[in-house]
Every structure is written in C-alpha cells, then in structure tokens.
Scaffold this motif. Structure first.
Motif, PDB file in Angstrom:
ATOM      1  N   GLN A 142       0.839  -1.193   0.000  1.00  0.00           N
ATOM      2  CA  GLN A 142       0.000   0.000   0.000  1.00  0.00           C
ATOM      3  C   GLN A 142       0.883   1.255   0.000  1.00  0.00           C
ATOM      4  O   GLN A 142       1.930   1.282   0.635  1.00  0.00           O
ATOM      5  N   PRO A 143       0.449   2.297  -0.706  1.00  0.00           N
ATOM      6  CA  PRO A 143       1.246   3.536  -0.745  1.00  0.00           C
ATOM      7  C   PRO A 143       1.112   4.319   0.559  1.00  0.00           C
ATOM      8  O   PRO A 143       0.256   5.170   0.706  1.00  0.00           O
ATOM      9  N   VAL A 144       1.947   3.994   1.506  1.00  0.00           N
ATOM     10  CA  VAL A 144       1.952   4.662   2.810  1.00  0.00           C
ATOM     11  C   VAL A 144       3.214   5.514   2.894  1.00  0.00           C
ATOM     12  O   VAL A 144       4.281   5.105   2.448  1.00  0.00           O
ATOM     13  N   GLN A 145       3.097   6.689   3.495  1.00  0.00           N
ATOM     14  CA  GLN A 145       4.239   7.593   3.566  1.00  0.00           C
ATOM     15  C   GLN A 145       5.311   7.096   4.537  1.00  0.00           C
ATOM     16  O   GLN A 145       6.489   7.254   4.289  1.00  0.00           O
ATOM     17  N   THR A 146       4.930   6.519   5.650  1.00  0.00           N
ATOM     18  CA  THR A 146       5.899   6.080   6.641  1.00  0.00           C
ATOM     19  C   THR A 146       6.084   4.571   6.552  1.00  0.00           C
ATOM     20  O   THR A 146       5.316   3.814   7.124  1.00  0.00           O
ATOM     21  N   LEU A 147       7.065   4.164   5.808  1.00  0.00           N
ATOM     22  CA  LEU A 147       7.368   2.741   5.669  1.00  0.00           C
ATOM     23  C   LEU A 147       8.517   2.402   6.609  1.00  0.00           C
ATOM     24  O   LEU A 147       9.521   3.109   6.662  1.00  0.00           O
ATOM     25  N   ASP A 148       8.362   1.330   7.317  1.00  0.00           N
ATOM     26  CA  ASP A 148       9.343   0.924   8.301  1.00  0.00           C
ATOM     27  C   ASP A 148      10.151  -0.242   7.738  1.00  0.00           C
ATOM     28  O   ASP A 148       9.587  -1.266   7.352  1.00  0.00           O
ATOM     29  N   MET A 175       9.335  -4.196  -4.187  1.00  0.00           N
ATOM     30  CA  MET A 175      10.698  -3.824  -4.575  1.00  0.00           C
ATOM     31  C   MET A 175      10.850  -2.306  -4.705  1.00  0.00           C
ATOM     32  O   MET A 175      11.885  -1.743  -4.340  1.00  0.00           O
ATOM     33  N   GLN A 176       9.837  -1.640  -5.225  1.00  0.00           N
ATOM     34  CA  GLN A 176       9.883  -0.178  -5.334  1.00  0.00           C
ATOM     35  C   GLN A 176       9.944   0.470  -3.959  1.00  0.00           C
ATOM     36  O   GLN A 176      10.728   1.402  -3.744  1.00  0.00           O
ATOM     37  N   HIS A 177       9.132  -0.019  -3.030  1.00  0.00           N
ATOM     38  CA  HIS A 177       9.159   0.527  -1.671  1.00  0.00           C
ATOM     39  C   HIS A 177      10.513   0.281  -0.999  1.00  0.00           C
ATOM     40  O   HIS A 177      11.054   1.167  -0.330  1.00  0.00           O
ATOM     41  N   MET A 178      11.055  -0.905  -1.206  1.00  0.00           N
ATOM     42  CA  MET A 178      12.351  -1.224  -0.614  1.00  0.00           C
ATOM     43  C   MET A 178      13.453  -0.374  -1.229  1.00  0.00           C
ATOM     44  O   MET A 178      14.359   0.084  -0.527  1.00  0.00           O
ATOM     45  N   GLN A 179      13.385  -0.126  -2.524  1.00  0.00           N
ATOM     46  CA  GLN A 179      14.366   0.736  -3.186  1.00  0.00           C
ATOM     47  C   GLN A 179      14.262   2.163  -2.660  1.00  0.00           C
ATOM     48  O   GLN A 179      15.273   2.833  -2.470  1.00  0.00           O
ATOM     49  N   GLN A 180      13.046   2.617  -2.414  1.00  0.00           N
ATOM     50  CA  GLN A 180      12.846   3.949  -1.865  1.00  0.00           C
ATOM     51  C   GLN A 180      13.494   4.064  -0.487  1.00  0.00           C
ATOM     52  O   GLN A 180      14.172   5.055  -0.197  1.00  0.00           O
ATOM     53  N   LEU A 181      13.310   3.056   0.345  1.00  0.00           N
ATOM     54  CA  LEU A 181      13.952   3.055   1.661  1.00  0.00           C
ATOM     55  C   LEU A 181      15.471   3.033   1.536  1.00  0.00           C
ATOM     56  O   LEU A 181      16.178   3.720   2.277  1.00  0.00           O
ATOM     57  N   LYS A 182      15.974   2.273   0.600  1.00  0.00           N
ATOM     58  CA  LYS A 182      17.421   2.193   0.380  1.00  0.00           C
ATOM     59  C   LYS A 182      17.966   3.542  -0.059  1.00  0.00           C
ATOM     60  O   LYS A 182      19.011   3.989   0.424  1.00  0.00           O
TER      61      LYS A 182
END
Length: 108
Positions: A17-23, A66-73
């Motif tokens: 889900q497109p959430v702003q605060t990803l942990d 993968m996109q969310h994980m790349q964003q965190l990276k």
C-alpha cells in the motif's frame, strides 16, 4: 502451510500500500517470512492448486514491494551521504593547523 501462506500474503498486501511512513523492519520481517515459506515449500515438494494460486498472488505484489524497498534504500543512502558530508565539513573546521610558524620582528 496455509497459515504461513496467508500470513505472507497479508503482510505483502499491507506493505504494498502507498503509505508515507514505511518501516524497514517490517520489510525485514517480510523477507524472513518469505524465506521461511521458501524453505517450507522446498521441504514439502508438491503444492496443491490452492497453494500455487496464493503464491502467484503473492508474486503479483513483488514489483510494488521492490519499489518501496528501493525507496527506503535511497533514503538511507541519502542520509548516510549527509552524515559523511557533515563529518568532513566539521573536520575541516576542527583540524589542527600548522602552528609552527615564526614571526620575526625587526628592531629599528
């Protein structure tokens, strides 16, 4: 096996889900759950058609995850870059310069 598949599917859905605060810890947990699922599938061998469908459903979310994980990276790399730049700037101001210079006065 069904409980593990359901757990992985629910966690995958939540993290896609497109959430702003990803942990990042939740993504770590997802990776560990998926590894457990992979090990279980390897030990079990044959999967039922229902299990195969659930696995396909999980795989549909891979691109988003993968996109969310790349964003965190990328955010982490940017933060590290800022810290390193700050340390370099601080070191430039705190460096001990060459104080071994002499001053000669001439008498008149």
């Amino acid at each position: 096996m069904d409980e593990l598949l359901q757990l992985v599917l629910e966690e995958t859905r939540q993290l896609s889900q497109p959430v702003q605060t990803l942990d990042y810890e939740r993504f770590e947990r997802l990776v560990e759950l998926r590894q457990t699922l992979t090990d279980t599938v390897g030990q079990k061998g044959q999967l039922t058609p229902q299990e195969k469908n659930r696995i396909r459903e999980i795989l549909q979310y891979d691109q988003l995850i993968m996109q969310h994980m790349q964003q965190l990276k990328d955010e982490a790399a940017l933060g590290l870059n800022r810290v390193n730049t700050s340390k370099k700037q601080q070191a430039a101001y705190l460096s001990n310069g060459a104080y071994d210079s002499f001053l000669f006065d001439k008498r008149k």
